[in-house]
Scaffold this motif. Structure first.
Motif, PDB file in Angstrom:
ATOM      1  N   UNK A 180      -1.436 -10.338 -13.391  1.00 28.73           N
ATOM      2  CA  UNK A 180      -0.103 -10.355 -14.140  1.00 28.73           C
ATOM      3  C   UNK A 180       1.133 -10.022 -13.249  1.00 28.73           C
ATOM      4  N   UNK A 181       0.946  -9.522 -11.822  1.00 33.07           N
ATOM      5  CA  UNK A 181       1.911  -9.478 -10.953  1.00 33.07           C
ATOM      6  C   UNK A 181       2.309 -10.739 -10.246  1.00 33.07           C
ATOM      7  N   UNK A 182       1.292 -11.615 -10.117  1.00 35.90           N
ATOM      8  CA  UNK A 182       1.437 -12.911  -9.632  1.00 35.90           C
ATOM      9  C   UNK A 182       2.053 -13.851 -10.516  1.00 35.90           C
ATOM     10  N   UNK A 183       1.876 -13.669 -11.753  1.00 37.68           N
ATOM     11  CA  UNK A 183       2.404 -14.306 -12.863  1.00 37.68           C
ATOM     12  C   UNK A 183       3.767 -14.212 -12.757  1.00 37.68           C
ATOM     13  N   UNK A 184       4.050 -12.742 -12.664  1.00 36.76           N
ATOM     14  CA  UNK A 184       5.678 -12.451 -12.882  1.00 36.76           C
ATOM     15  C   UNK A 184       6.304 -13.006 -11.537  1.00 36.76           C
ATOM     16  N   UNK A 185       5.953 -13.025 -10.395  1.00 36.04           N
ATOM     17  CA  UNK A 185       6.517 -13.685  -9.275  1.00 36.04           C
ATOM     18  C   UNK A 185       6.667 -14.997  -9.653  1.00 36.04           C
ATOM     19  N   UNK A 186       5.918 -15.565 -10.110  1.00 34.15           N
ATOM     20  CA  UNK A 186       5.988 -17.172 -10.276  1.00 34.15           C
ATOM     21  C   UNK A 186       6.907 -17.482 -11.137  1.00 34.15           C
TER      22      UNK A 186
END
Length: 397
Positions: A180-186
């Motif tokens: 989810x952290x990666x999804x947020x950054x994207x």
């Protein structure tokens, strides 16, 4: 992640973007670490005791765990009491000068503090505001506490673990938090791209349950996605059988561990034929890709029987020549040992975890070591209020 030899800092693709970080633990800080590594000026708001990640596991300094040394790098820390009117006023003043606000507070807390999107966009109309919580806003679970364990259990992770290992368990990593952290950054970078084209800010919501459902069902939706469902013979409709096979694991070689991954039918034919197995070239289990996938469990077992016939290095040499994917099995310590060393001004020497992507034109840099709690409070507040004074003076004239 180091200063170039001539001493000049390398500019990242997000250089010039300012981010106000109202997140904690790992999910949100991982998101903002990605943004910071890519050049963004990330200001983290911390209470007097600092964020939880500062004390997650051992570390060389009371305020800097081994996790925090990388998770907080390239960021500036401002100590603010969000329970005070003065602290909230300071944060709202910072919003005037940022491009992005990221928060992982629960919706009712954000609204109570007056740090919700509607309030902050009145201050900064083109603000990109990313809000992540466990479950979708407007749902009955929106304000429920949701940590990685909860989301893993709620999005099928425990189910697939039970199918493979016969025990309903969790992945031994903070799987949901990091995804989810990666999804947020994207999502943030996508919204910034939209803002460049249109000058519009927007609200981004990343419900962990939604992001992880999409992540898990990419392959495990499988035969349950068509309506009516089309399950594989003898298997539930949901779940990708090859991935759920307990035989899908590394192999014991003559002297250690190796992972062999024949994927194409020709890989199996060559591997078994070279091992002297009769009928290897005509085995119906891998006459084509569909057959190989359908029979992956028995094929995995057969490959495993071959493991002890060669050393790990012999397998790697063979597979390289045969075009079969293979790798030595690395331990966590192996990964750590390969990391470069750098010096923290307070915590001493530590190892630098790499960025997740490499940019040829804008590679970014390790600009700032992980800060102590509130290390940049005076610096950031001076920038904020000095700019406000200048703008006020300009409007007065």
């Amino acid at each position: 992640m180091s200063v170039s030899e001539d001493g000049n800092r390398k500019q990242g693709p997000l250089t010039g973007v300012r981010v106000l970080d109202l997140t904690r633990v790992v999910m949100g800080p991982l998101c903002t670490q990605i943004l910071a590594d890519q050049g963004a000026d990330v200001v983290i708001i911390e209470a007097a005791g600092g964020d939880t990640n500062r004390v997650m596991g051992p570390g060389p300094h009371p305020e800097l765990s081994g996790i925090a040394l990388n998770l907080l790098r390239n960021k500036r820390s401002v100590e603010v009491d969000l329970k005070s009117a003065e602290g909230l006023a300071a944060v709202r003043e910072m919003v005037r000068d940022v491009d992005v606000v990221v928060t992982t507070m629960r919706p009712h807390t954000i609204t109570r503090l007056g740090l919700d999107y509607d309030t902050l966009r009145a201050i900064k109309p083109d603000l990109v505001y990313c809000q992540a919580q466990g479950f979708p806003m407007g749902s009955e679970l929106a304000d429920e506490p949701a940590y990685d364990d909860i989301i893993q259990a709620a999005t099928g992770v425990s189910d697939i673990m039970e199918r493979v290992f016969d025990i309903p368990s969790l992945m031994p990593t903070i799987f949901a938090d990091k995804v989810c952290g990666i999804v947020m950054a994207q999502a943030i970078t996508a919204a910034l791209f939209h803002r460049v084209r249109t000058s519009e800010g927007q609200h981004i919501e990343v419900p962990m349950s939604q992001a992880m459902t999409a992540f898990m069902l990419a392959e495990h939706g499988s035969g349950a996605i068509p309506e009516p469902p089309t399950p594989a013979p003898g298997a539930p409709a949901a779940g990708y059988p090859r991935i759920l096979s307990p035989e899908r694991r590394p192999h014991r070689s003559k002297d250690g561990l190796v992972h062999l991954f024949p994927y194409l039918p020709q890989h199996y034919a060559d591997l078994f034929a070279d091992a002297g197995i009769p009928g290897a070239r005509t085995d119906p289990r891998y006459v084509d890709q569909r057959a190989a996938l359908a029979n992956s469990e028995s094929l995995y077992r057969d490959v495993r029987q071959l493991g002890p016939t060669k050393t790990t290095e012999e397998w790697l040499t063979y597979c390289r020549a045969a075009g079969i994917p293979a790798t030595r099995v690395a331990s966590l310590q192996d990964l750590v040992d390969e990391l470069p060393l750098t010096q923290h001004p307070v915590a001493g020497e530590y190892r630098v975890i790499p960025q997740m992507a490499n940019f040829s034109k804008t590679p970014g840099d390790l600009r700032l070591p992980a800060p102590l709690i509130g290390e940049h409070t005076q610096e950031v507040l001076a920038e904020v209020y000095l700019k406000a004074e200048r703008e006020g003076a300009g409007s007065a004239t």
